[in-house]
Design a protein around this motif. Structure first.
Motif, PDB file in Angstrom:
ATOM      1  N   ALA A 311       0.819  -1.215   0.000  1.00  0.00           N
ATOM      2  CA  ALA A 311       0.000   0.000   0.000  1.00  0.00           C
ATOM      3  C   ALA A 311       0.854   1.267   0.000  1.00  0.00           C
ATOM      4  O   ALA A 311       0.492   2.275  -0.621  1.00  0.00           O
ATOM      5  N   ARG A 312       1.994   1.242   0.672  1.00  0.00           N
ATOM      6  CA  ARG A 312       2.819   2.448   0.745  1.00  0.00           C
ATOM      7  C   ARG A 312       3.994   2.436  -0.215  1.00  0.00           C
ATOM      8  O   ARG A 312       4.829   3.341  -0.200  1.00  0.00           O
ATOM      9  N   GLY A 313       4.062   1.399  -1.069  1.00  0.00           N
ATOM     10  CA  GLY A 313       5.110   1.368  -2.076  1.00  0.00           C
ATOM     11  C   GLY A 313       6.500   1.268  -1.488  1.00  0.00           C
ATOM     12  O   GLY A 313       7.370   2.085  -1.790  1.00  0.00           O
ATOM     13  N   LEU A 314       6.718   0.270  -0.627  1.00  0.00           N
ATOM     14  CA  LEU A 314       8.028   0.100  -0.015  1.00  0.00           C
ATOM     15  C   LEU A 314       9.111  -0.041  -1.083  1.00  0.00           C
ATOM     16  O   LEU A 314      10.229   0.434  -0.922  1.00  0.00           O
ATOM     17  N   TRP A 315       8.781  -0.722  -2.171  1.00  0.00           N
ATOM     18  CA  TRP A 315       9.655  -0.790  -3.341  1.00  0.00           C
ATOM     19  C   TRP A 315       8.926  -0.203  -4.546  1.00  0.00           C
ATOM     20  O   TRP A 315       7.689  -0.255  -4.611  1.00  0.00           O
ATOM     21  N   PRO A 316       9.645   0.356  -5.510  1.00  0.00           N
ATOM     22  CA  PRO A 316       8.999   0.830  -6.742  1.00  0.00           C
ATOM     23  C   PRO A 316       8.282  -0.325  -7.439  1.00  0.00           C
ATOM     24  O   PRO A 316       8.714  -1.480  -7.367  1.00  0.00           O
ATOM     25  N   ASP A 317       7.189  -0.021  -8.133  1.00  0.00           N
ATOM     26  CA  ASP A 317       6.398  -1.060  -8.800  1.00  0.00           C
ATOM     27  C   ASP A 317       7.242  -1.915  -9.737  1.00  0.00           C
ATOM     28  O   ASP A 317       7.023  -3.131  -9.845  1.00  0.00           O
TER      29      ASP A 317
END
Length: 404
Positions: A311-317
């Motif tokens: 949800a918080r984008g810990l890694w880039p997509d």
């Protein structure tokens, strides 16, 4: 056979046969005396080792085999640290070796992650550390002991399978199998690997409070040794990375991450059974209900952490790929090709051919057909379904178990 195993673990100290724990200082001294080496490396380990020893001897209810094997395993880890440092002092460039864009497989356990890891390991462009390498990273070093290497590891595994015969169906592996990399963090003595084989709640709590960054620094250092001077893409796997994602990202900021997903109602009793099988040789008593509660609680927490990271984008997509168990087992070759396309990796013809051969040999990774009951571990399918509802909805995980 037991006497043969004791002989194969070098000469076991008399202290290992007592019910009293050894201090970290005593264990470090023993490893130094055994190897003739003295430097364990740059990271402090005494506090973590003391925490582990205290928990193991006060909480794990060790059997005789548990005491002997725990002592041997601790000395092996310490010996490896001494050997790694000896190699570094001889060649400081080892610690300058890059570990670039490693691929990590994590997520729900028992969700096809080992099968996926074994397939990814078929690529000649990748390096997937094998079980024997984690146990003897430098088998030819004088401190490693006589005949260290894959054959010795296989004999040790064969003995353990004699003690835990159900393990072959629950989690098949041998000396050449790609290894879960909690074996590397174990060398820092800050690793979730220990709570799989021991009931050690105080140590688990301590690790959660102390954090995992030091463990992943040791993990990276281990890889710098194993991959050799030629930089290559490391392919690594362990579901437990879910509980240390911030540390993983800090130490490996350019990592590529593959999450595996499966209906938790297929996962939980299977994980509980694997934990029971792994712990049984080490402990005098196994509390199956306690294992069930631990597994349910841990992975409910893990599922929420996976949701939060997504949800918080810990890694880039572009650094993340999600794999569903049903899709993987239905079309493994297509799944691997999609992963390679997503990460911009070259999917070569030789790799495709090896994948086809591997899939033909072991269509689902070599696992036996196992049936587990929630009640065997004090769990309720209905309650677990509700506990994991958010996870299944967030990642669109298909139900495999019907709940009445």
């Amino acid at each position: 056979m037991f006497k043969q195993w004791i002989h194969s673990t070098h000469s076991i100290s008399r202290l290992a046969l007592t019910s009293s724990r050894l201090s970290a200082a005593e264990l470090l001294s023993s490893a130094r005396a055994k190897t003739g080496l003295h430097d364990f490396g740059p990271e402090p380990i005494e506090d973590a080792l003391d925490q582990l020893q205290t928990a193991v001897y006060e909480e794990a209810d060790l059997s005789l085999f548990g005491r002997i094997s725990t002592h041997w395993d601790t000395l092996r880890l310490l010996t490896n640290l001494l050997i790694l440092r000896d190699k570094e002092l001889a060649d400081p460039r080892i610690l300058e070796r890059p570990v670039t864009q490693p691929v990590f497989v994590l997520g729900m356990p028992r969700s096809g992650s080992s099968f996926l890891h074994s397939l990814l390991a078929e690529d000649d462009a990748s390096f997937a550390p094998r079980c024997w390498q984690a146990i003897y990273p430098y088998p030819d070093h004088p401190a490693a002991g006589r005949r260290a290497g894959p054959r010795k590891v296989q004999r040790q595994f064969d003995f353990f399978h004699h003690l835990a015969p159900d393990l072959r169906n629950v989690h098949p592996f041998d000396a050449l199998t790609p290894q879960e990399c909690t074996e590397f963090t174990a060398h820092s003595f800050r690793s979730l690997r220990f709570e799989t084989i021991y009931h050690v709640p105080s140590y688990k709590h301590w690790v959660q409070q102390a954090g995992h960054v030091q463990g992943y620094r040791t993990h990276r250092r281990f890889l710098q040794h194993l991959q050799g001077p030629r930089a290559t893409r490391c392919v690594l796997k362990c579901p437990d990375h879910v509980f240390a994602m911030e540390a993983l990202r800090e130490v490996y900021p350019d990592a590529r991450v593959i999450f595996t997903h499966r209906d938790p109602l297929k996962v939980l009793p299977s994980v509980a059974r694997l934990t029971e099988v792994l712990r049984k040789p080490f402990a005098r008593h196994i509390d199956k209900d306690a294992i069930g509660q631990q597994v349910s609680s841990d992975w409910a927490n893990g599922a929420q952490q996976i949701i939060a990271a997504d949800a918080r984008g810990l890694w880039p997509d572009e650094h993340v790929f999600h794999v569903h168990y049903k899709a993987l087992t239905a079309a493994p070759l297509d799944t691997i090709r999609q992963i390679y396309d997503h990460f911009g990796l070259e999917f070569t013809e030789p790799f495709r051919n090896r994948l086809q051969e591997q899939i033909a040999r072991k269509p689902t990774g070599g696992y036996g057909k196992n049936v587990y009951r929630f009640a065997d571990f004090g769990l309720s399918a209905e309650e677990e379904r509700e506990r994991y509802r958010d996870y299944m909805t967030h990642f669109d995980v298909a139900e495999e178990v019907a709940v009445q």
